[in-house]
Design a protein around this motif. Structure first.
Motif, PDB file in Angstrom:
ATOM      1  N   LYS A   1    -112.968 -40.826 -94.763  1.00  0.00           N
ATOM      2  CA  LYS A   1    -112.989 -39.622 -93.920  1.00  0.00           C
ATOM      3  C   LYS A   1    -113.606 -38.451 -94.697  1.00  0.00           C
ATOM      4  O   LYS A   1    -114.426 -37.702 -94.158  1.00  0.00           O
ATOM      5  CB  LYS A   1    -111.570 -39.287 -93.464  1.00  0.00           C
ATOM      6  CG  LYS A   1    -111.485 -38.099 -92.549  1.00  0.00           C
ATOM      7  CD  LYS A   1    -110.040 -37.818 -92.157  1.00  0.00           C
ATOM      8  CE  LYS A   1    -109.955 -36.525 -91.378  1.00  0.00           C
ATOM      9  NZ  LYS A   1    -108.577 -36.084 -91.164  1.00  0.00           N
ATOM     10  N   ASP A   2    -113.208 -38.311 -95.958  1.00  0.00           N
ATOM     11  CA  ASP A   2    -113.763 -37.238 -96.798  1.00  0.00           C
ATOM     12  C   ASP A   2    -115.274 -37.407 -96.978  1.00  0.00           C
ATOM     13  O   ASP A   2    -116.016 -36.429 -96.982  1.00  0.00           O
ATOM     14  CB  ASP A   2    -113.076 -37.220 -98.173  1.00  0.00           C
ATOM     15  CG  ASP A   2    -111.617 -36.787 -98.096  1.00  0.00           C
ATOM     16  OD1 ASP A   2    -111.208 -36.234 -97.057  1.00  0.00           O
ATOM     17  OD2 ASP A   2    -110.885 -37.028 -99.079  1.00  0.00           O
ATOM     18  N   ILE A   3    -115.703 -38.650 -97.135  1.00  0.00           N
ATOM     19  CA  ILE A   3    -117.134 -38.914 -97.317  1.00  0.00           C
ATOM     20  C   ILE A   3    -117.905 -38.566 -96.043  1.00  0.00           C
ATOM     21  O   ILE A   3    -118.984 -37.968 -96.108  1.00  0.00           O
ATOM     22  CB  ILE A   3    -117.372 -40.387 -97.737  1.00  0.00           C
ATOM     23  CG1 ILE A   3    -116.944 -40.565 -99.189  1.00  0.00           C
ATOM     24  CG2 ILE A   3    -118.834 -40.785 -97.551  1.00  0.00           C
ATOM     25  CD1 ILE A   3    -116.967 -42.001 -99.676  1.00  0.00           C
ATOM     26  N   ARG A   4    -117.343 -38.925 -94.890  1.00  0.00           N
ATOM     27  CA  ARG A   4    -118.008 -38.555 -93.628  1.00  0.00           C
ATOM     28  C   ARG A   4    -118.119 -37.041 -93.505  1.00  0.00           C
ATOM     29  O   ARG A   4    -119.157 -36.504 -93.110  1.00  0.00           O
ATOM     30  CB  ARG A   4    -117.248 -39.134 -92.433  1.00  0.00           C
ATOM     31  CG  ARG A   4    -117.536 -40.589 -92.174  1.00  0.00           C
ATOM     32  CD  ARG A   4    -116.989 -41.050 -90.821  1.00  0.00           C
ATOM     33  NE  ARG A   4    -115.544 -40.907 -90.692  1.00  0.00           N
ATOM     34  CZ  ARG A   4    -114.651 -41.796 -91.117  1.00  0.00           C
ATOM     35  NH1 ARG A   4    -115.055 -42.900 -91.709  1.00  0.00           N
ATOM     36  NH2 ARG A   4    -113.363 -41.581 -90.943  1.00  0.00           N
ATOM     37  N   SER A   5    -117.061 -36.355 -93.878  1.00  0.00           N
ATOM     38  CA  SER A   5    -117.061 -34.887 -93.832  1.00  0.00           C
ATOM     39  C   SER A   5    -118.096 -34.308 -94.795  1.00  0.00           C
ATOM     40  O   SER A   5    -118.842 -33.380 -94.446  1.00  0.00           O
ATOM     41  CB  SER A   5    -115.665 -34.369 -94.177  1.00  0.00           C
ATOM     42  OG  SER A   5    -115.661 -32.976 -94.255  1.00  0.00           O
ATOM     43  N   ALA A   6    -118.149 -34.855 -96.006  1.00  0.00           N
ATOM     44  CA  ALA A   6    -119.121 -34.379 -97.002  1.00  0.00           C
ATOM     45  C   ALA A   6    -120.543 -34.678 -96.540  1.00  0.00           C
ATOM     46  O   ALA A   6    -121.456 -33.861 -96.738  1.00  0.00           O
ATOM     47  CB  ALA A   6    -118.856 -35.031 -98.357  1.00  0.00           C
ATOM     48  N   HIS A   7    -120.731 -35.818 -95.888  1.00  0.00           N
ATOM     49  CA  HIS A   7    -122.061 -36.172 -95.372  1.00  0.00           C
ATOM     50  C   HIS A   7    -122.480 -35.196 -94.269  1.00  0.00           C
ATOM     51  O   HIS A   7    -123.639 -34.770 -94.217  1.00  0.00           O
ATOM     52  CB  HIS A   7    -122.056 -37.610 -94.861  1.00  0.00           C
ATOM     53  CG  HIS A   7    -123.403 -38.094 -94.460  1.00  0.00           C
ATOM     54  ND1 HIS A   7    -124.422 -38.293 -95.361  1.00  0.00           N
ATOM     55  CD2 HIS A   7    -123.917 -38.406 -93.243  1.00  0.00           C
ATOM     56  CE1 HIS A   7    -125.500 -38.699 -94.722  1.00  0.00           C
ATOM     57  NE2 HIS A   7    -125.217 -38.777 -93.434  1.00  0.00           N
ATOM     58  N   GLN A   8    -121.542 -34.838 -93.403  1.00  0.00           N
ATOM     59  CA  GLN A   8    -121.834 -33.849 -92.350  1.00  0.00           C
ATOM     60  C   GLN A   8    -122.215 -32.506 -92.968  1.00  0.00           C
ATOM     61  O   GLN A   8    -123.116 -31.826 -92.491  1.00  0.00           O
ATOM     62  CB  GLN A   8    -120.626 -33.681 -91.416  1.00  0.00           C
ATOM     63  CG  GLN A   8    -120.356 -34.868 -90.529  1.00  0.00           C
ATOM     64  CD  GLN A   8    -121.502 -35.132 -89.560  1.00  0.00           C
ATOM     65  OE1 GLN A   8    -122.149 -34.222 -89.074  1.00  0.00           O
ATOM     66  NE2 GLN A   8    -121.757 -36.402 -89.307  1.00  0.00           N
ATOM     67  N   GLU A   9    -121.526 -32.141 -94.037  1.00  0.00           N
ATOM     68  CA  GLU A   9    -121.828 -30.884 -94.733  1.00  0.00           C
ATOM     69  C   GLU A   9    -123.230 -30.927 -95.335  1.00  0.00           C
ATOM     70  O   GLU A   9    -123.975 -29.945 -95.285  1.00  0.00           O
ATOM     71  CB  GLU A   9    -120.775 -30.622 -95.811  1.00  0.00           C
ATOM     72  CG  GLU A   9    -120.879 -29.266 -96.461  1.00  0.00           C
ATOM     73  CD  GLU A   9    -120.557 -28.115 -95.535  1.00  0.00           C
ATOM     74  OE1 GLU A   9    -120.976 -26.982 -95.854  1.00  0.00           O
ATOM     75  OE2 GLU A   9    -119.925 -28.300 -94.485  1.00  0.00           O
TER      76      GLU A   9
END
Length: 147
Positions: A85-93
């Motif tokens: 989930k954190d990686i998806r969020s960081a990717h969106q950022e």
């Protein structure tokens, strides 16, 4: 006479904004990489514990120890899910920062193109002024010779 662009401070500001957007993208990419490394570590830990669990089961280790290892594997599974989930969020950022950077780059290009156009016009007017002065000097010389 030298060329002086009236909006040079705006051009400088746009360049600074682009540089800042590049830094922000770099920071977001660093965060994404850190999250991915953390996921790799968790995955490695899970694999190691699973191997230990398998060895413990083969060696007929106490049930409490096996249960403890299973609980730790479940905990790591939860951590891995959170990390995804954190990686998806960081990717969106990262995508957001890339979009902001492309906007800043485009904005800077517009202002640089306007500056280049103004400089070209200035140079053309200077050439025209020089040509007019040379023509005037030639006319005066011609008039002086005809007298």
């Amino acid at each position: 006479m030298r060329f002086h662009y009236t909006f040079q401070k705006v051009v400088d500001l746009k360049g600074n904004e682009k540089t800042q957007a590049e830094w922000m993208l770099s920071s977001a990419l660093g965060e994404l990489q850190a999250q991915e490394r953390s996921l790799d570590e968790l995955t490695f830990q899970r694999s190691a514990i699973m191997l230990s669990l398998q060895n413990a089961a083969e060696q007929k280790a106490p049930m409490a120890k096996i249960r403890e290892m299973q609980e730790y594997v479940e905990y790591l599974d939860i951590c891995i899910a959170r990390k995804h989930k954190d990686i998806r969020s960081a990717h969106q950022e990262v995508l957001k920062k890339q979009d902001q950077l492309s906007t800043k780059v485009l904005d800077e290009k517009v202002w640089l193109k306007a500056k280049d156009k103004a400089e070209t016009q200035f140079q053309q007017s200077m050439i025209l002024r020089e040509q007019n002065e040379l023509d005037e000097m030639a006319t005066v010389r011609f008039a002086m010779k005809s007298l």
